[in-house]
Design a protein around this motif. Structure first.
Motif, PDB file in Angstrom:
ATOM      1  N   ASP A   1     -22.007  -2.071 -59.083  1.00  0.00           N
ATOM      2  CA  ASP A   1     -22.070  -3.092 -60.130  1.00  0.00           C
ATOM      3  C   ASP A   1     -21.910  -4.456 -59.465  1.00  0.00           C
ATOM      4  O   ASP A   1     -21.672  -4.543 -58.261  1.00  0.00           O
ATOM      5  CB  ASP A   1     -20.950  -2.878 -61.160  1.00  0.00           C
ATOM      6  CG  ASP A   1     -21.241  -3.562 -62.503  1.00  0.00           C
ATOM      7  OD1 ASP A   1     -22.295  -4.206 -62.630  1.00  0.00           O
ATOM      8  OD2 ASP A   1     -20.393  -3.452 -63.410  1.00  0.00           O
TER       9      ASP A   1
ATOM     10  N   TYR B   1     -39.267  -5.859 -56.938  1.00  0.00           N
ATOM     11  CA  TYR B   1     -38.589  -7.046 -57.468  1.00  0.00           C
ATOM     12  C   TYR B   1     -39.065  -8.330 -56.794  1.00  0.00           C
ATOM     13  O   TYR B   1     -38.497  -9.397 -57.023  1.00  0.00           O
ATOM     14  CB  TYR B   1     -37.075  -6.924 -57.273  1.00  0.00           C
ATOM     15  CG  TYR B   1     -36.484  -5.710 -57.954  1.00  0.00           C
ATOM     16  CD1 TYR B   1     -36.255  -5.699 -59.335  1.00  0.00           C
ATOM     17  CD2 TYR B   1     -36.163  -4.556 -57.227  1.00  0.00           C
ATOM     18  CE1 TYR B   1     -35.719  -4.587 -59.965  1.00  0.00           C
ATOM     19  CE2 TYR B   1     -35.628  -3.445 -57.844  1.00  0.00           C
ATOM     20  CZ  TYR B   1     -35.413  -3.457 -59.222  1.00  0.00           C
ATOM     21  OH  TYR B   1     -34.890  -2.359 -59.840  1.00  0.00           O
TER      22      TYR B   1
ATOM     23  N   TYR C   1     -31.207  -7.968 -61.617  1.00  0.00           N
ATOM     24  CA  TYR C   1     -30.692  -6.588 -61.622  1.00  0.00           C
ATOM     25  C   TYR C   1     -30.032  -6.262 -62.967  1.00  0.00           C
ATOM     26  O   TYR C   1     -30.153  -5.159 -63.473  1.00  0.00           O
ATOM     27  CB  TYR C   1     -29.697  -6.409 -60.476  1.00  0.00           C
ATOM     28  CG  TYR C   1     -30.164  -5.441 -59.406  1.00  0.00           C
ATOM     29  CD1 TYR C   1     -31.515  -5.229 -59.165  1.00  0.00           C
ATOM     30  CD2 TYR C   1     -29.248  -4.736 -58.626  1.00  0.00           C
ATOM     31  CE1 TYR C   1     -31.935  -4.346 -58.180  1.00  0.00           C
ATOM     32  CE2 TYR C   1     -29.659  -3.849 -57.646  1.00  0.00           C
ATOM     33  CZ  TYR C   1     -31.012  -3.655 -57.423  1.00  0.00           C
ATOM     34  OH  TYR C   1     -31.431  -2.769 -56.455  1.00  0.00           O
TER      35      TYR C   1
ATOM     36  N   TYR D   1     -37.263  -3.655 -51.477  1.00  0.00           N
ATOM     37  CA  TYR D   1     -37.161  -4.223 -52.831  1.00  0.00           C
ATOM     38  C   TYR D   1     -38.500  -4.727 -53.371  1.00  0.00           C
ATOM     39  O   TYR D   1     -38.542  -5.620 -54.215  1.00  0.00           O
ATOM     40  CB  TYR D   1     -36.122  -5.347 -52.850  1.00  0.00           C
ATOM     41  CG  TYR D   1     -34.724  -4.815 -52.635  1.00  0.00           C
ATOM     42  CD1 TYR D   1     -34.119  -4.012 -53.596  1.00  0.00           C
ATOM     43  CD2 TYR D   1     -34.016  -5.097 -51.470  1.00  0.00           C
ATOM     44  CE1 TYR D   1     -32.832  -3.509 -53.409  1.00  0.00           C
ATOM     45  CE2 TYR D   1     -32.727  -4.601 -51.280  1.00  0.00           C
ATOM     46  CZ  TYR D   1     -32.150  -3.804 -52.250  1.00  0.00           C
ATOM     47  OH  TYR D   1     -30.884  -3.309 -52.061  1.00  0.00           O
TER      48      TYR D   1
ATOM     49  N   ARG E   1     -29.707  -2.470 -63.771  1.00  0.00           N
ATOM     50  CA  ARG E   1     -29.210  -1.920 -62.502  1.00  0.00           C
ATOM     51  C   ARG E   1     -27.751  -2.342 -62.299  1.00  0.00           C
ATOM     52  O   ARG E   1     -27.010  -1.742 -61.534  1.00  0.00           O
ATOM     53  CB  ARG E   1     -30.056  -2.416 -61.308  1.00  0.00           C
ATOM     54  CG  ARG E   1     -31.477  -1.885 -61.262  1.00  0.00           C
ATOM     55  CD  ARG E   1     -31.579  -0.411 -60.908  1.00  0.00           C
ATOM     56  NE  ARG E   1     -31.104  -0.089 -59.564  1.00  0.00           N
ATOM     57  CZ  ARG E   1     -31.900   0.004 -58.494  1.00  0.00           C
ATOM     58  NH1 ARG E   1     -33.196  -0.230 -58.601  1.00  0.00           N
ATOM     59  NH2 ARG E   1     -31.393   0.348 -57.326  1.00  0.00           N
TER      60      ARG E   1
ATOM     61  N   PHE F   1     -28.957  -7.793 -54.702  1.00  0.00           N
ATOM     62  CA  PHE F   1     -29.332  -6.406 -55.003  1.00  0.00           C
ATOM     63  C   PHE F   1     -28.506  -5.427 -54.170  1.00  0.00           C
ATOM     64  O   PHE F   1     -27.998  -4.422 -54.673  1.00  0.00           O
ATOM     65  CB  PHE F   1     -30.820  -6.161 -54.702  1.00  0.00           C
ATOM     66  CG  PHE F   1     -31.796  -6.975 -55.498  1.00  0.00           C
ATOM     67  CD1 PHE F   1     -31.437  -7.616 -56.679  1.00  0.00           C
ATOM     68  CD2 PHE F   1     -33.115  -7.112 -55.067  1.00  0.00           C
ATOM     69  CE1 PHE F   1     -32.355  -8.366 -57.412  1.00  0.00           C
ATOM     70  CE2 PHE F   1     -34.049  -7.849 -55.786  1.00  0.00           C
ATOM     71  CZ  PHE F   1     -33.668  -8.478 -56.960  1.00  0.00           C
TER      72      PHE F   1
ATOM     73  N   ASP G   1     -26.093  -2.418 -55.282  1.00  0.00           N
ATOM     74  CA  ASP G   1     -26.416  -1.055 -54.824  1.00  0.00           C
ATOM     75  C   ASP G   1     -25.225  -0.431 -54.096  1.00  0.00           C
ATOM     76  O   ASP G   1     -24.967   0.765 -54.227  1.00  0.00           O
ATOM     77  CB  ASP G   1     -27.635  -1.077 -53.887  1.00  0.00           C
ATOM     78  CG  ASP G   1     -28.941  -1.361 -54.632  1.00  0.00           C
ATOM     79  OD1 ASP G   1     -28.958  -1.193 -55.868  1.00  0.00           O
ATOM     80  OD2 ASP G   1     -29.922  -1.739 -53.974  1.00  0.00           O
TER      81      ASP G   1
END
Length: 360
Positions: A180, A14, A205, A11, A210, A172, A176
């Motif tokens: 959602d 981020y 996110y 990540y 995302r 996250f 992923d």
């Protein structure tokens, strides 16, 4: 998938890393999101998932934040790290410190039962210097904050913003994995860094699309250690769940913001509710967690009575630490009685057919 690369690698975009930030990983993160077989269907959830943070290298969610905190400590040229801990933070700090050549000093509350034996054993095995403070966790945290300012020590408690940055990666991963945000995220609240971190992760996110939605954050404190619920610090917090036995959370403001911004709640669950959830998780889901982790599931089971409907909802419960962290709770509260038998098949058969129990 092969070798897990750790949260910083996965990540990076981020996280506050630069070309100067060293690579730090013990393969933390990428923990399983396990679909509930029994509790979820009973509650009418569309899907209930358990985020098994006990699968991190030292057995708790703390490894995510510690990877980030240690990377930054190394980047700053630190040689020594310090933390106050009810157990899991000390285990994590000591492990990453050992791996990356940093001296680790840990202050723990000295009261009997304040720190679970499994966690203390970890810190000692990893070579940390463990100092027992004749006082509460909150007293220990105050001391390490002061010591880190006065001495050349990097503080790696969750008041260190890098810890929050690392811990937000769990949010996250949830997005992923399920595509959602869930409708609700249920999470134990002790020092409140984790609820703060998850909310930060979900928001970030969502801001970059995302995730299409944001979850309602459902935090749960133990009844005897529920300062946020009560609205004032608790001088002597008491609960079987030592990991959340905290009377004055460092991330109090962050937790309240997560609750209010997400239209969520922070409520209290009793020790009996925690133990009930702890046993239900183990006996109906095969998930063995430490007592504090079960607060998220105890809270989930309480939501309908708080007027929060679960029917058709997607829910994630964060299971923050492995059950082996605090096995004495199981021994004391699970009430397991061994059955003894002579080493002969006919004796075993008689036991299984007739259900006879002989005690020695």
């Amino acid at each position: 998938m092969g070798m897990t690369s750790g949260i910083i690698e996965r990540y990076r975009e981020y996280l506050p890393v630069t070309s100067k930030t060293p690579f730090v990983s013990m393969g933390e993160g990428s923990t399983p999101l396990v679909l509930s077989q029994n509790i979820g269907p009973e509650l009418g959830c569309r899907a209930l998932y358990f985020k098994l943070e006990g699968c991190n290298p030292t057995g708790s969610f703390k490894d995510r934040g510690m990877a980030m905190a240690i990377a930054k400590a190394l980047e700053n040229g630190s040689k020594r790290i310090i933390c106050a801990s009810t157990g899991n933070t000390s285990a994590s700090a000591a492990a990453y410190g050992a791996r990356y050549g940093l001296r680790c000093i840990v202050l723990v509350p000295a009261g009997a039962g304040d720190v679970a034996v499994g966690k203390l054993a970890q810190a000692m095995a990893y070579g940390a210097r463990v100092i027992a403070v004749k006082g509460s966790f909150d007293a220990a945290l105050r001391l390490v904050r002061e010591a880190s300012e006065r001495l050349d020590l990097e503080l790696v408690n969750s008041v260190n913003p890098n810890r929050i940055e690392g811990q937000k990666t769990a949010a996250f991963e949830i997005v992923d994995d399920i595509g959602d945000s869930p409708d609700y995220l249920c999470i134990p609240v002790g020092n409140a860094g984790n609820i703060t971190a998850y909310w930060k992760g979900f928001r970030e996110y969502w801001q970059v699309a995302r995730a299409r939605s944001l979850p309602r954050m459902m935090g749960f404190q133990a009844e005897g250690a529920a300062p946020i619920v009560r609205g004032h610090p608790i001088e002597t917090p008491t609960t079987i769940a030592s990991a959340i036995r905290i009377g004055n959370p460092a991330s109090w403001k962050g937790a309240v913001a997560a609750r209010d911004e997400s239209n969520g709640l922070i409520e209290a669950v009793s020790d009996d509710e925690i133990v009930n959830a702890y046993l239900r998780l183990a006996r109906t889901e095969g998930v063995f967690c430490e007592p504090a982790s079960a607060a998220s599931v105890a809270g989930l089971m309480k939501l309908p009575s708080l007027g929060v409907p679960l029917t058709g909802k997607t829910v994630v419960c964060v299971i923050t630490g492995n059950g082996l962290k605090d096995p004495s709770t199981a021994e004391r509260r699970a009430r397991v009685d061994f059955e003894f038998v002579e080493p002969a098949l006919d004796k075993v058969e008689a036991l299984l057919v007739e259900g006879q129990v002989s005690r020695i």
